[in-house]
Design a protein around this motif. Structure first.
Motif, short mmCIF file in Angstrom:
data_model
loop_
_atom_site.label_atom_id
_atom_site.label_comp_id
_atom_site.label_asym_id
_atom_site.label_seq_id
_atom_site.Cartn_x
_atom_site.Cartn_y
_atom_site.Cartn_z
N ASP A 279 13.09 37.11 -27.14
CA ASP A 279 13.53 37.13 -25.73
C ASP A 279 12.44 36.65 -24.78
O ASP A 279 12.71 36.30 -23.63
N LYS A 280 11.20 36.62 -25.26
CA LYS A 280 10.08 36.15 -24.43
C LYS A 280 10.05 34.63 -24.31
O LYS A 280 9.36 34.08 -23.46
N ILE A 281 10.79 33.96 -25.19
CA ILE A 281 10.86 32.49 -25.12
C ILE A 281 11.55 32.08 -23.82
O ILE A 281 12.58 32.63 -23.45
N GLU A 282 10.96 31.11 -23.13
CA GLU A 282 11.45 30.74 -21.80
C GLU A 282 11.88 29.27 -21.74
O GLU A 282 11.54 28.47 -22.61
N SER A 283 12.62 28.97 -20.68
CA SER A 283 13.04 27.58 -20.44
C SER A 283 13.00 27.24 -18.95
O SER A 283 13.57 26.25 -18.52
N HIS A 284 12.30 28.07 -18.15
CA HIS A 284 12.25 27.85 -16.70
C HIS A 284 11.59 26.52 -16.34
O HIS A 284 12.06 25.78 -15.48
N LYS A 285 10.48 26.22 -17.01
CA LYS A 285 9.75 24.98 -16.71
C LYS A 285 10.58 23.77 -17.10
O LYS A 285 10.52 22.72 -16.47
N TRP A 286 11.36 23.92 -18.15
CA TRP A 286 12.24 22.83 -18.59
C TRP A 286 13.31 22.55 -17.55
O TRP A 286 13.60 21.40 -17.23
N GLU A 287 13.87 23.61 -16.98
CA GLU A 287 14.89 23.43 -15.94
C GLU A 287 14.27 22.78 -14.70
O GLU A 287 14.87 21.90 -14.08
N THR A 288 13.06 23.22 -14.34
CA THR A 288 12.36 22.62 -13.19
C THR A 288 12.07 21.16 -13.45
O THR A 288 12.21 20.31 -12.57
N TYR A 289 11.65 20.86 -14.67
CA TYR A 289 11.32 19.49 -15.06
C TYR A 289 12.53 18.57 -14.89
O TYR A 289 12.43 17.48 -14.33
N LEU B 264 0.82 -1.21 0.00
CA LEU B 264 0.00 0.00 0.00
C LEU B 264 0.86 1.26 0.00
O LEU B 264 0.53 2.25 -0.66
N THR B 265 1.97 1.21 0.75
CA THR B 265 2.88 2.36 0.79
C THR B 265 3.50 2.60 -0.58
O THR B 265 3.56 3.73 -1.07
N ASP B 266 3.96 1.50 -1.22
CA ASP B 266 4.56 1.62 -2.55
C ASP B 266 3.54 2.12 -3.57
O ASP B 266 3.85 2.94 -4.43
N TYR B 267 2.30 1.60 -3.45
CA TYR B 267 1.24 2.02 -4.37
C TYR B 267 0.93 3.51 -4.19
O TYR B 267 0.75 4.24 -5.16
N SER B 268 0.90 3.94 -2.93
CA SER B 268 0.63 5.35 -2.64
C SER B 268 1.74 6.24 -3.19
O SER B 268 1.48 7.30 -3.77
N LYS B 269 3.00 5.79 -3.02
CA LYS B 269 4.13 6.56 -3.53
C LYS B 269 4.10 6.64 -5.06
O LYS B 269 4.37 7.68 -5.65
N GLU B 270 3.76 5.50 -5.69
CA GLU B 270 3.70 5.48 -7.15
C GLU B 270 2.59 6.39 -7.67
O GLU B 270 2.78 7.10 -8.66
N ALA B 271 1.44 6.38 -6.97
CA ALA B 271 0.33 7.25 -7.37
C ALA B 271 0.72 8.72 -7.23
O ALA B 271 0.42 9.54 -8.09
N GLU B 272 1.40 9.02 -6.12
CA GLU B 272 1.85 10.40 -5.90
C GLU B 272 2.88 10.80 -6.95
O GLU B 272 2.88 11.93 -7.45
N GLN B 273 3.75 9.86 -7.28
CA GLN B 273 4.78 10.11 -8.28
C GLN B 273 4.16 10.38 -9.65
O GLN B 273 4.56 11.31 -10.37
N LYS B 274 3.13 9.60 -9.99
CA LYS B 274 2.45 9.79 -11.28
C LYS B 274 1.77 11.15 -11.33
O LYS B 274 1.75 11.81 -12.37
N ARG B 275 1.18 11.55 -10.20
CA ARG B 275 0.53 12.86 -10.16
C ARG B 275 1.55 13.98 -10.32
O ARG B 275 1.32 14.96 -11.04
N GLU B 276 2.71 13.84 -9.68
CA GLU B 276 3.76 14.85 -9.83
C GLU B 276 4.27 14.90 -11.26
O GLU B 276 4.52 15.97 -11.81
N MET C 80 11.58 6.23 -16.49
CA MET C 80 12.55 5.84 -17.52
C MET C 80 12.16 6.40 -18.87
O MET C 80 13.00 6.84 -19.65
N GLN C 81 10.84 6.40 -19.14
CA GLN C 81 10.35 6.97 -20.40
C GLN C 81 10.66 8.46 -20.47
O GLN C 81 11.11 8.97 -21.49
N TRP C 82 10.44 9.16 -19.35
CA TRP C 82 10.69 10.60 -19.33
C TRP C 82 12.18 10.91 -19.45
O TRP C 82 12.55 11.91 -20.05
N GLU D 223 1.77 16.78 -13.34
CA GLU D 223 1.81 18.22 -13.10
C GLU D 223 3.00 18.88 -13.80
O GLU D 223 2.86 19.93 -14.43
N ILE D 224 4.19 18.27 -13.69
CA ILE D 224 5.35 18.90 -14.32
C ILE D 224 5.29 18.74 -15.84
O ILE D 224 5.78 19.60 -16.58
N ARG D 225 4.67 17.66 -16.30
CA ARG D 225 4.48 17.50 -17.74
C ARG D 225 3.55 18.58 -18.26
O ARG D 225 3.79 19.17 -19.32
#
Length: 384
Positions: A111-121, A32-44, A138-140, A47-49
């Protein structure tokens, strides 16, 4: 003695059962702990995607917005008004003032082109990997090391080349304003002149590559890997179609919608005033999206009238005998959250409680499309 052995045996059995239950409980808890972590990881990851998609899409729109002006700018400097030659006009140094001003505008926009989200990702992907190296991660990582990385590197190269182009233009202007001319001045001027056209071609190729392949390929790849994202962005496409319907000045604009409006005006439609509707159609391959919107929501429409209305629309479309259309996706908006839907797979007559019901059904019109189509080749080569 036998009773003691019997007691000890029972005690051993009980202890074994307790041990099994404890181990089983620990395993279940771990699962259950691993499942919860995996679900949280997928949600994160989701969000970053999503944030990365928004950044790539914004950069894409910025570059698309400057293409018409860039095309004209390049055409004015090109000898044959196309990109199949490296020959350019011999521009007088004094004329570089206008060129420099135009370049300043392009530089300001890019100059308006950004890469901040890419760095965060990139940081987030590495951080998530500390907990569990799932298939998604691994896919990401593969995406990071290939497709997306290439796009952001090309963006940086574009910005650098444009800056060098600006510098060359500035130096040519400086030479043209100089009152002292020497052999060294002429040599330096010729060098800057060649440098200007060298970077002009580099910037041109980078803009084309980003618009032709990089941005669209990245967005399609990022969105299509998630059913949730696919639904989200198809809804956005549909909302844009409705916006076009709502903002068009006439009740019907395109050829098919005008013909449909005329046909519907001849139907009885159970007393419904069809002049009070806006019409909009869009064809994609062999499918036709048909949107109608009632502009006056004061008069309610009965269930019988609703059925007759959508049947008449369907009949009119068939009467038009559109040879290259095999499927119709019809949506008639009567009020907020009140739609009549008819697709090849379903018909919804009753009033819906929210927009999700109708948008989900109409999504199939787009098939595998998740972003707006943009054909850079249609505008890339300047026309006389």
């Amino acid at each position: 003695m036998k009773s003691i052995l019997k007691f000890l045996f029972k005690l051993l059995v009980v202890a074994s059962c307790i041990m099994i239950l404890l181990i089983g409980g620990l395993e279940i808890n771990k699962y259950l702990t691993d499942y919860s972590k995996e679900a949280e990881q997928k949600r994160e990851l989701y969000e970053i995607r999503l944030k990365l998609i928004e950044e790539v899409d914004t950069n894409y729109r910025i570059l698309k917005s400057i293409v018409p002006k860039w095309n004209r700018f390049y055409a004015e400097l090109s000898l044959k008004r196309d990109r199949d030659t490296v020959q350019h006009k011999e521009i007088e140094p004094k004329d570089f003032l206008i060129v420099h001003q135009q370049l300043f505008h392009f530089n300001h926009e890019i100059d308006k082109i950004e890469s901040h989200k890419w760095e965060t990702y990139k940081y987030k992907i590495s951080d998530l990997g500390k907990y569990q190296d799932t298939e998604d991660l691994m896919q990401w990582r593969q995406e990071k090391s290939h497709m997306i990385t290439k796009t952001y590197i090309l963006q940086e190269q574009l910005m650098y080349d444009l800056e060098e182009l600006n510098k060359a233009s500035h130096d040519i202007l400086a030479f043209s304003n100089s009152k002292i001319y020497t052999d060294n001045t002429n040599i330096q001027y010729n060098f800057e002149y060649k440098k200007f056209y060298y970077y002009l071609n580099k910037v041109d190729k980078s803009i084309y590559n980003l618009l032709k392949h990089q941005y669209a390929d990245n967005l399609n790849h990022l969105i299509r890997t998630s059913s949730e994202l696919r639904n989200r962005y198809r809804n956005i496409l549909l909302e844009k179609e409705y916006y076009k319907l709502e903002t068009q000045k006439e009740n019907a604009v395109d050829t098919i919608s005008i013909a449909l409006q005329k046909c519907m005006a001849q139907k009885k439609n159970n007393g419904i005033n069809m002049n009070n509707f806006k019409y909009y159609t869009k064809q994609k391959d062999d499918q036709l999206l048909v949107l109608l919107k009632k502009q006056d929501s004061t008069h309610k429409i009965s269930k019988q009238s609703r059925t007759e209305l959508v049947d008449n629309v369907n009949t009119c479309l068939k009467d038009l005998k559109l040879q290259d259309v095999a499927a119709y996706y019809i949506s008639i908006q009567l009020d907020d959250y009140d739609y009549i839907i008819k697709t090849p797979d379903i018909e919804i007559i009753e009033k819906t409680k929210n927009n999700e019901t109708y948008t989900f059904q109409l999504q199939y019109f787009y098939r595998n499309q998740v972003i707006e189509e943009f054909f850079v080749d249609n505008i890339w080569y300047p026309k006389e």
